[in-house]
Design a protein around this motif. Structure first.
Motif, PDB file in Angstrom:
ATOM      1  N   HIS A 196      -1.495  -3.505  -2.450  1.00 26.35           N
ATOM      2  CA  HIS A 196      -0.149  -3.077  -2.774  1.00 26.35           C
ATOM      3  C   HIS A 196       1.049  -3.676  -3.106  1.00 26.35           C
ATOM      4  N   ILE A 197       1.205  -4.904  -3.001  1.00 21.20           N
ATOM      5  CA  ILE A 197       2.315  -5.602  -3.504  1.00 21.20           C
ATOM      6  C   ILE A 197       2.461  -5.881  -5.000  1.00 21.20           C
ATOM      7  N   VAL A 198       1.194  -6.558  -5.201  1.00 23.14           N
ATOM      8  CA  VAL A 198       0.831  -6.804  -6.671  1.00 23.14           C
ATOM      9  C   VAL A 198       0.338  -5.455  -7.420  1.00 23.14           C
ATOM     10  N   GLY A 199      -0.418  -4.707  -6.873  1.00 22.06           N
ATOM     11  CA  GLY A 199      -1.269  -3.655  -7.756  1.00 22.06           C
ATOM     12  C   GLY A 199      -0.400  -2.494  -7.432  1.00 22.06           C
ATOM     13  N   GLY A 200       0.327  -2.198  -6.471  1.00 27.24           N
ATOM     14  CA  GLY A 200       1.087  -0.858  -6.414  1.00 27.24           C
ATOM     15  C   GLY A 200       0.151   0.163  -5.612  1.00 27.24           C
ATOM     16  N   LYS A 201      -1.115  -0.040  -5.102  1.00 26.93           N
ATOM     17  CA  LYS A 201      -1.737   1.005  -4.521  1.00 26.93           C
ATOM     18  C   LYS A 201      -1.976   0.580  -2.991  1.00 26.93           C
ATOM     19  N   VAL A 202      -1.697   1.445  -2.235  1.00 26.09           N
ATOM     20  CA  VAL A 202      -1.855   1.552  -0.750  1.00 26.09           C
ATOM     21  C   VAL A 202      -3.432   1.375  -0.333  1.00 26.09           C
ATOM     22  N   VAL A 203      -3.501   0.490   0.571  1.00 27.94           N
ATOM     23  CA  VAL A 203      -4.644   0.177   1.114  1.00 27.94           C
ATOM     24  C   VAL A 203      -4.886   1.212   2.390  1.00 27.94           C
ATOM     25  N   GLU A 204      -5.464   2.053   2.194  1.00 29.98           N
ATOM     26  CA  GLU A 204      -5.721   3.100   2.947  1.00 29.98           C
ATOM     27  C   GLU A 204      -6.541   2.729   4.228  1.00 29.98           C
ATOM     28  N   ARG A 205      -7.428   2.090   4.136  1.00 26.78           N
ATOM     29  CA  ARG A 205      -8.229   1.588   5.570  1.00 26.78           C
ATOM     30  C   ARG A 205      -7.329   0.916   6.442  1.00 26.78           C
ATOM     31  N   LEU A 206      -6.054   0.253   5.904  1.00 25.39           N
ATOM     32  CA  LEU A 206      -5.327  -0.369   6.992  1.00 25.39           C
ATOM     33  C   LEU A 206      -4.195   0.208   7.247  1.00 25.39           C
ATOM     34  N   PRO A 234      -1.583  -5.686  15.403  1.00 18.98           N
ATOM     35  CA  PRO A 234      -0.416  -6.119  14.742  1.00 18.98           C
ATOM     36  C   PRO A 234      -0.093  -5.186  13.787  1.00 18.98           C
ATOM     37  N   VAL A 235       1.443  -5.029  13.556  1.00 23.80           N
ATOM     38  CA  VAL A 235       1.793  -4.241  12.380  1.00 23.80           C
ATOM     39  C   VAL A 235       2.711  -4.826  11.573  1.00 23.80           C
ATOM     40  N   LEU A 236       2.847  -4.248  10.310  1.00 27.31           N
ATOM     41  CA  LEU A 236       3.817  -4.603   9.358  1.00 27.31           C
ATOM     42  C   LEU A 236       4.295  -3.421   8.755  1.00 27.31           C
ATOM     43  N   VAL A 237       5.234  -3.369   8.146  1.00 31.36           N
ATOM     44  CA  VAL A 237       5.840  -2.205   7.047  1.00 31.36           C
ATOM     45  C   VAL A 237       6.138  -3.005   5.888  1.00 31.36           C
ATOM     46  N   VAL A 238       6.056  -1.916   4.666  1.00 31.07           N
ATOM     47  CA  VAL A 238       6.234  -2.192   3.372  1.00 31.07           C
ATOM     48  C   VAL A 238       7.415  -1.481   3.190  1.00 31.07           C
ATOM     49  N   TYR A 239       8.813  -1.922   2.673  1.00 30.53           N
ATOM     50  CA  TYR A 239       9.672  -0.857   1.949  1.00 30.53           C
ATOM     51  C   TYR A 239       9.895  -1.548   0.573  1.00 30.53           C
ATOM     52  N   PRO A 240      10.229  -0.347  -0.297  1.00 30.45           N
ATOM     53  CA  PRO A 240      11.088   0.779   0.088  1.00 30.45           C
ATOM     54  C   PRO A 240      10.186   2.013   0.463  1.00 30.45           C
ATOM     55  N   GLU A 241       8.818   1.790   0.161  1.00 32.46           N
ATOM     56  CA  GLU A 241       7.848   2.810   0.461  1.00 32.46           C
ATOM     57  C   GLU A 241       7.675   3.301   2.013  1.00 32.46           C
ATOM     58  N   THR A 255       5.546   2.117   4.053  1.00 31.94           N
ATOM     59  CA  THR A 255       4.266   2.117   4.294  1.00 31.94           C
ATOM     60  C   THR A 255       3.751   1.309   5.438  1.00 31.94           C
ATOM     61  N   TRP A 256       3.078   1.810   6.717  1.00 33.52           N
ATOM     62  CA  TRP A 256       3.084   1.095   7.749  1.00 33.52           C
ATOM     63  C   TRP A 256       1.393   0.651   7.791  1.00 33.52           C
ATOM     64  N   TYR A 257       1.171  -0.944   8.004  1.00 31.83           N
ATOM     65  CA  TYR A 257      -0.146  -1.310   8.247  1.00 31.83           C
ATOM     66  C   TYR A 257      -0.546  -2.033   9.461  1.00 31.83           C
ATOM     67  N   THR A 258      -1.760  -2.050   9.685  1.00 31.76           N
ATOM     68  CA  THR A 258      -2.342  -2.965  10.759  1.00 31.76           C
ATOM     69  C   THR A 258      -3.268  -3.697   9.980  1.00 31.76           C
ATOM     70  N   TYR A 259      -3.429  -5.022  10.464  1.00 33.12           N
ATOM     71  CA  TYR A 259      -4.294  -6.123   9.922  1.00 33.12           C
ATOM     72  C   TYR A 259      -4.822  -7.014  11.124  1.00 33.12           C
ATOM     73  N   VAL A 260      -5.841  -7.746  10.853  1.00 35.08           N
ATOM     74  CA  VAL A 260      -6.695  -8.367  11.602  1.00 35.08           C
ATOM     75  C   VAL A 260      -6.602  -9.942  11.311  1.00 35.08           C
ATOM     76  N   ASP A 261      -6.718 -10.311   9.959  1.00 30.78           N
ATOM     77  CA  ASP A 261      -7.006 -11.535   9.373  1.00 30.78           C
ATOM     78  C   ASP A 261      -6.294 -11.787   8.186  1.00 30.78           C
ATOM     79  N   LYS A 262      -6.489 -13.183   7.664  1.00 29.35           N
ATOM     80  CA  LYS A 262      -5.693 -13.482   6.379  1.00 29.35           C
ATOM     81  C   LYS A 262      -6.732 -12.424   5.259  1.00 29.35           C
ATOM     82  N   SER A 263      -7.855 -12.184   5.396  1.00 29.73           N
ATOM     83  CA  SER A 263      -8.588 -11.234   4.375  1.00 29.73           C
ATOM     84  C   SER A 263      -7.841  -9.890   4.320  1.00 29.73           C
ATOM     85  N   ASP A 264      -7.258  -9.443   5.580  1.00 27.60           N
ATOM     86  CA  ASP A 264      -6.498  -8.137   5.426  1.00 27.60           C
ATOM     87  C   ASP A 264      -5.122  -8.154   4.536  1.00 27.60           C
TER      88      ASP A 264
END
Length: 103
Positions: free
Chosen positions: A90-100, A64-71, A73-82
């Motif tokens: 990303h949302i709170v800290g402003g740092k991209v989660v490279e592994r996802l 599954p995918v999600l995208v964060v704007y305005p950046e 940035t596209w992510y995939t994820y598996v579960d709640k921990s992702d």
């Protein structure tokens, strides 16, 4: 300034049986979880964060995918921990989660 600091779209598309789609990976449930998490952090609303369901974002094979704007940035994820990691980093800290992150 945009209306939302971050606008997050979760692909929740349901394709015909046998075709890969985000809906088959619990996308709607995880979008609802992310939305609740953002509300609990008091980060929802104008000038803050909006978590939306979207139709097909045309990347279901990577989903599954999600995208964060305005950046954009596209992510995939598996579960709640992702989802938690994307929200916290990303949302709170402003740092991209490279592994996802998707390219």
């Amino acid at each position: 300034m945009s209306y939302f600091k971050h606008h997050v779209f979760f692909c929740c598309n349901q394709r015909p049986e046998g075709e890969s789609c985000c809906a088959d990976h619990g996308a709607a449930e995880l979008q609802a979880y992310a939305k609740d998490r953002i509300k609990a952090l008091k980060l929802s609303g104008p000038g803050k964060v909006r978590m939306n369901k979207a139709g097909c974002l045309d990347r279901c094979d990577e989903g599954p995918v999600l995208v964060v704007y305005p950046e954009g940035t596209w992510y995939t994820y598996v579960d709640k921990s992702d989802i938690d990691e994307i929200v916290d980093s990303h949302i709170v800290g402003g740092k991209v989660v490279e592994r996802l992150k998707l390219k």
